[in-house]
Enzyme design. Sequence first.
Site, PDB file in Angstrom:
ATOM      1  N   GLY A 141     -13.616  -3.824  -4.430  1.00 27.81           N
ATOM      2  CA  GLY A 141     -13.316  -2.539  -3.768  1.00 27.81           C
ATOM      3  C   GLY A 141     -13.741  -2.589  -2.320  1.00 27.81           C
ATOM      4  N   ARG A 193      -4.690  -6.911 -10.856  1.00 28.06           N
ATOM      5  CA  ARG A 193      -5.652  -7.595  -9.976  1.00 28.06           C
ATOM      6  C   ARG A 193      -6.955  -6.800  -9.989  1.00 28.06           C
ATOM      7  NH1 ARG A 193      -4.113  -6.788  -4.241  1.00 28.06           N
ATOM      8  NH2 ARG A 193      -2.445  -8.260  -4.659  1.00 28.06           N
ATOM      9  N   ASP A 196      -1.377  -2.197  -4.264  1.00 30.68           N
ATOM     10  CA  ASP A 196      -2.782  -2.278  -3.869  1.00 30.68           C
ATOM     11  C   ASP A 196      -3.496  -0.969  -4.213  1.00 30.68           C
ATOM     12  OD1 ASP A 196      -2.468  -4.815  -2.822  1.00 30.68           O
ATOM     13  OD2 ASP A 196      -2.604  -4.205  -0.721  1.00 30.68           O
ATOM     14  N   LYS A 232       0.878  -1.179   0.000  1.00 31.40           N
ATOM     15  CA  LYS A 232       0.000   0.000   0.000  1.00 31.40           C
ATOM     16  C   LYS A 232       0.910   1.222   0.000  1.00 31.40           C
ATOM     17  CE  LYS A 232      -4.098  -2.023   1.970  1.00 31.40           C
ATOM     18  NZ  LYS A 232      -3.591  -3.408   1.717  1.00 31.40           N
TER      19      LYS A 232
HETATM   20  C1  LIG Z   1      -6.431 -11.013  -3.182  1.00 28.16           C
HETATM   21  C2  LIG Z   1      -7.249  -9.825  -2.841  1.00 28.16           C
HETATM   22  C3  LIG Z   1      -6.654  -8.581  -2.809  1.00 28.16           C
HETATM   23  C4  LIG Z   1      -7.422  -7.433  -2.523  1.00 28.16           C
HETATM   24  N1  LIG Z   1      -6.854  -6.207  -2.665  1.00 28.16           N
HETATM   25  C5  LIG Z   1      -7.645  -5.113  -2.556  1.00 28.16           C
HETATM   26  C6  LIG Z   1      -7.156  -3.802  -2.847  1.00 28.16           C
HETATM   27  O1  LIG Z   1      -5.977  -3.612  -3.197  1.00 28.16           O
HETATM   28  N2  LIG Z   1      -8.000  -2.746  -2.729  1.00 28.16           N
HETATM   29  C7  LIG Z   1      -9.310  -2.908  -2.364  1.00 28.16           C
HETATM   30  O2  LIG Z   1     -10.048  -1.908  -2.312  1.00 28.16           O
HETATM   31  N3  LIG Z   1      -9.801  -4.136  -2.059  1.00 28.16           N
HETATM   32  C8  LIG Z   1      -9.009  -5.229  -2.155  1.00 28.16           C
HETATM   33  N4  LIG Z   1      -9.533  -6.463  -1.876  1.00 28.16           N
HETATM   34  C9  LIG Z   1     -10.868  -6.586  -1.205  1.00 28.16           C
HETATM   35  C10 LIG Z   1     -12.000  -6.569  -2.211  1.00 28.16           C
HETATM   36  O3  LIG Z   1     -12.156  -5.270  -2.743  1.00 28.16           O
HETATM   37  C11 LIG Z   1     -13.323  -6.999  -1.550  1.00 28.16           C
HETATM   38  O4  LIG Z   1     -13.644  -6.130  -0.529  1.00 28.16           O
HETATM   39  C12 LIG Z   1     -13.318  -8.414  -0.998  1.00 28.16           C
HETATM   40  O5  LIG Z   1     -12.598  -9.283  -1.828  1.00 28.16           O
HETATM   41  C13 LIG Z   1     -14.742  -8.957  -0.864  1.00 28.16           C
HETATM   42  O6  LIG Z   1     -15.330  -9.049  -2.139  1.00 28.16           O
HETATM   43  P1  LIG Z   1     -15.596 -10.434  -2.910  1.00 28.16           P
HETATM   44  O7  LIG Z   1     -15.218 -10.230  -4.342  1.00 28.16           O
HETATM   45  O8  LIG Z   1     -14.891 -11.523  -2.240  1.00 28.16           O
HETATM   46  O9  LIG Z   1     -17.150 -10.594  -2.943  1.00 28.16           O
HETATM   47  P2  LIG Z   1     -18.242 -10.570  -1.780  1.00 28.16           P
HETATM   48  O10 LIG Z   1     -19.549 -10.562  -2.505  1.00 28.16           O
HETATM   49  O11 LIG Z   1     -17.968  -9.500  -0.797  1.00 28.16           O
HETATM   50  O12 LIG Z   1     -18.018 -11.952  -1.069  1.00 28.16           O
HETATM   51  C14 LIG Z   1     -18.305 -13.203  -1.685  1.00 28.16           C
HETATM   52  C15 LIG Z   1     -18.251 -14.265  -0.607  1.00 28.16           C
HETATM   53  O13 LIG Z   1     -16.919 -14.382  -0.110  1.00 28.16           O
HETATM   54  C16 LIG Z   1     -16.922 -14.532   1.308  1.00 28.16           C
HETATM   55  N5  LIG Z   1     -16.318 -13.340   1.925  1.00 28.16           N
HETATM   56  C17 LIG Z   1     -15.963 -12.169   1.315  1.00 28.16           C
HETATM   57  N6  LIG Z   1     -15.378 -11.327   2.190  1.00 28.16           N
HETATM   58  C18 LIG Z   1     -15.368 -11.967   3.391  1.00 28.16           C
HETATM   59  C19 LIG Z   1     -14.862 -11.631   4.678  1.00 28.16           C
HETATM   60  N7  LIG Z   1     -14.266 -10.477   4.940  1.00 28.16           N
HETATM   61  N8  LIG Z   1     -15.002 -12.545   5.681  1.00 28.16           N
HETATM   62  C20 LIG Z   1     -15.580 -13.743   5.464  1.00 28.16           C
HETATM   63  N9  LIG Z   1     -16.063 -14.125   4.241  1.00 28.16           N
HETATM   64  C21 LIG Z   1     -15.952 -13.253   3.224  1.00 28.16           C
HETATM   65  C22 LIG Z   1     -18.352 -14.676   1.714  1.00 28.16           C
HETATM   66  O14 LIG Z   1     -18.672 -16.047   1.662  1.00 28.16           O
HETATM   67  C23 LIG Z   1     -19.089 -13.926   0.638  1.00 28.16           C
HETATM   68  O15 LIG Z   1     -20.427 -14.342   0.478  1.00 28.16           O
HETATM   69  C24 LIG Z   1      -8.797  -7.595  -2.184  1.00 28.16           C
HETATM   70  C25 LIG Z   1      -9.379  -8.849  -2.208  1.00 28.16           C
HETATM   71  C26 LIG Z   1      -8.640  -9.955  -2.550  1.00 28.16           C
HETATM   72  C27 LIG Z   1      -9.320 -11.283  -2.604  1.00 28.16           C
END
Ligand SMILES: Cc1cc2nc3c(=O)[nH]c(=O)nc-3n(C[C@H](O)[C@H](O)[C@H](O)COP(=O)(O)OP(=O)(O)OC[C@H]3O[C@@H](n4cnc5c(N)ncnc54)[C@H](O)[C@@H]3O)c2cc1C
Length: 309
Positions: A189, A185, A135, A98
């Site tokens: 968000g 990536r 990130d 970050k």
């Molecule tokens: C490898 C990686 C790097 C990332 N880097 C960044 C970044 O640089 N900047 C940024 O803004 N965001 C980043 N994120 C976070 C991202 O923006 C989302 O907030 C996060 O991934 C949740 O979204 P989702 O796509 O998993 O979908 P969602 O619809 O939120 O989740 C889908 C399913 O995944 C599971 N899940 C998701 N989150 C959680 C949790 N916290 N605890 C438990 N179960 C959960 C649940 O089963 C949920 O139903 C990153 C995420 C990943 C995976």
Amino acid sequence: MLGPVILAASRSDRMRRLISAAPVTKQVVDRFIPGETVDDIVPIIEERTAQGLELTMDVVGEDITTPDEARAARDAYLALVDRLAELELGERVEMSVKLSMFGQALGDGGHELALANVRPVVEAAAAIGTTVTLDAEDHTTLDSMFAIHDELRKDFPQTGCVIQAYLFRTEADARRLAANGSRVRLVKGAYKEPAEVAYQQKHEIDKAYVRVLRTLMEGEGYPMIGSHDPRLISIAQELARRAGRKPDEYEFQMLYGIRGDEHLRLAAEGHRMRVYTAYGTDWYGYFMRRLAEKPANLRFFVRSMISKG
Ligand SMILES: Cc1cc2nc3c(=O)[nH]c(=O)nc-3n(C[C@H](O)[C@H](O)[C@H](O)COP(=O)(O)OP(=O)(O)OC[C@H]3O[C@@H](n4cnc5c(N)ncnc54)[C@H](O)[C@@H]3O)c2cc1C
């Protein structure tokens, strides 16, 4: 809508003190941030790589306030690179940074300071056969992040960056990055963003994610699908197939502590699967974003506090 409330609370010093001092916090935090030092984290790196997974390591600590702290952040990453070199795991483990932690948010000169601090990390990573991904933080930081990404790519074209499907600007960013062959990536968000710049509804964000992912898959770069969403993961597989991409021409990424069985399932199917693994002592911001993503996490946390209290 608990998520935005938690994200707002994550900016409060009072909340930080309260949550950091709560007796049960540590055991809940460990689910997402499984160590404080490089020594804590080495067994996890060894175990995950032995399971066929790859990793991207994040040293937590975005809330720095002085240039010395920014330099200390750089040094923490350099120490990690040394350790990866000893383990001969450079090719399996990359780093996520970050730029705020490298000084970007420190006012005038912050952009230059962040670039000066991140460059040696990118150089050291390249020397052991790995790379760094920048990130994406809140939307006000992104022009600076993309400028640093462009600058680093002149010497280190493998340097990656993150784009966030919830931002209106992301479709244009994705077209540019897909055309110039970047490692990108795509995530939904994780910050609290206003309606002037970002979609607010889950279904709008999911649709934007698919549009952007199609652009990345059809482009010249290397897409990294950062999501735990089962629907988006199967759409990504289908888009990769339609774009004629081989399994080593894209990868899935998920966070440590979330859907661990799915990490192993995708790896066993022959996909590249990278686990984003955070460690360090300044875990508050990272932890609060994980609580905000899933209200059940917060309920679990509050229940643990009540039962121990
Ligand atoms: C490898 C990686 C790097 C990332 N880097 C960044 C970044 O640089 N900047 C940024 O803004 N965001 C980043 N994120 C976070 C991202 O923006 C989302 O907030 C996060 O991934 C949740 O979204 P989702 O796509 O998993 O979908 P969602 O619809 O939120 O989740 C889908 C399913 O995944 C599971 N899940 C998701 N989150 C959680 C949790 N916290 N605890 C438990 N179960 C959960 C649940 O089963 C949920 O139903 C990153 C995420 C990943 C995976």
